[in-house]
Design an enzyme around this catalytic site. Structure first.
Site, mmCIF file in Angstrom:
data_model
loop_
_atom_site.group_PDB
_atom_site.id
_atom_site.type_symbol
_atom_site.label_atom_id
_atom_site.label_comp_id
_atom_site.label_asym_id
_atom_site.label_seq_id
_atom_site.Cartn_x
_atom_site.Cartn_y
_atom_site.Cartn_z
ATOM 1 N NE ARG A 118 -3.815 0.187 2.404
ATOM 2 C CZ ARG A 118 -4.146 0.958 3.444
ATOM 3 N NH1 ARG A 118 -3.554 0.773 4.611
ATOM 4 N NH2 ARG A 118 -5.031 1.912 3.315
ATOM 5 C CE LYS A 183 2.067 -6.539 5.658
ATOM 6 N NZ LYS A 183 2.159 -5.178 5.103
ATOM 7 N NE ARG A 318 1.460 3.446 12.186
ATOM 8 C CZ ARG A 318 2.264 4.421 11.799
ATOM 9 N NH1 ARG A 318 2.805 5.216 12.704
ATOM 10 N NH2 ARG A 318 2.541 4.612 10.531
#
Length: 321
Positions: A118, A183, A318
């Site tokens: 992104r 991630k 976050r």
């Protein structure tokens, strides 16, 4: 497009993780040992660890489970699939073809020279270590209906992994897969079209499978399926098949019913559900507790003003803790 046939033939020979002499490799391909050495250096530029031992030859540091065109096109997998081992970007390849593609067309690669996430961020894409897969989808309902696509595909990926026995993978709004707050994968949805007409969607995924822990250039904590599965990584061809089929099914369902059936499925998998977070929208920061998503695909935050919905391409989520 450059011809990488020789290097790929070399890799198939080395994929077993055993030693192969320069002489034997040269005979296989029909080139000199000096040429083999040159090709090996080129392969190392793709992020592979190959070393040489005098008297034994060349060896990959780890065996390589390479993608196989014939296995990827097995029964049950749509025939409009391209395996392009070396590519700049699977998403860009499909975007360049535009609406000439059949809906459901897939591009899959071993290595991306210019993979992206992104907001134009680089996606680190070493050869054979991950799964780089993109799909074209024609969305007749138009651009506005594309809002929840990254959420739908995220649910499809996690559910497919669960069916293969992979546990503990969660979703981070709007387009990431996490495991233990690290991630594991990212989803990138890119679209084109005109107001009032069908939308041309390209959905890309980068899934970390067995990337070396020392890999540099990644600006956040990350993990791989090898770590999640304690070394027992699913076969890459079988995994690709399972994910492609899961995407087809989920996208068909989304076109028929929208987000309705996906809200509960997403919320079950939400990595931040019930946790305090900071939502960053440009220069703004909003603190609150995650309450899942709604049927528009917006993230719900409980703030001092009550439960509020937020949506938009420039939002990142976050942990506050």
């Amino acid at each position: 497009m450059r011809d990488h046939t020789t290097k790929l033939t070399l890799l198939k020979a080395l994929a077993d993780g055993e030693f192969h002499s320069g002489e034997a490799l040269g005979e296989l391909i029909g080139v000199s040992r000096a040429a083999i050495s040159k090709h090996i250096k080129g392969i190392q530029d793709w992020g592979l660890d190959i070393y040489r031992v005098q008297g034994k030859g060349y060896k990959l540091a780890q065996p390589l489970n390479m993608l196989d065109d014939s296995k990827l096109k097995a029964p049950g997998v749509d025939s409009s699939l391209e395996l392009i081992p070396i590519i700049s970007s699977t998403n860009q390849h499909l975007l360049d073809k535009g609406d000439s593609l059949e809906s459901g067309s897939v591009c899959i690669a071993e290595y991306q020279a210019a993979g992206r996430g992104r907001r134009g961020r680089e996606w680190v894409s070493p050869f054979g270590a991950n799964l780089y897969l993109s799909m074209y989808w024609r969305l007749d309902a138009g651009m506005a209906a594309a809002m929840g696509l990254s959420l739908v595909v995220g649910v499809a990926i996690v559910e497919a992994l669960e069916e293969m026995g992979v546990e503990g993978v969660k979703l981070k709004w709007p387009n990431d897969l996490y495991h233990n707050d690290k991630k594991l994968a990212g989803i990138l949805v890119e679209l084109s079209g005109q107001s009032g007409g069908a939308a041309n969607i390209v959905i890309g995924m980068g899934l970390n499978l067995s990337m070396d822990p020392s890999t540099s250039g990644i600006g956040q904590p990350w993990t791989s399926l090898k770590e999640v599965c304690e070394g027992q990584v699913p076969d890459r061809n079988e995994l690709a098949q399972a994910l492609i089929n899961a995407w087809y099914k989920a996208l068909d369902e989304y076109e028929l019913k929208g987000m309705t059936d996906f809200v509960g499925r997403w919320n079950r998998l939400d990595n931040f559900l019930g946790r305090s977070v900071r939502l960053i929208i440009g220069p703004r920061e909003i603190e609150g507790t995650v309450k899942g998503i709604n049927e528009q695909g917006a993230v719900l935050l409980e703030t001092e003003n009550g439960i509020e919905a937020y949506i938009g391409g420039e939002i990142s989520l976050r942990k506050a803790d």
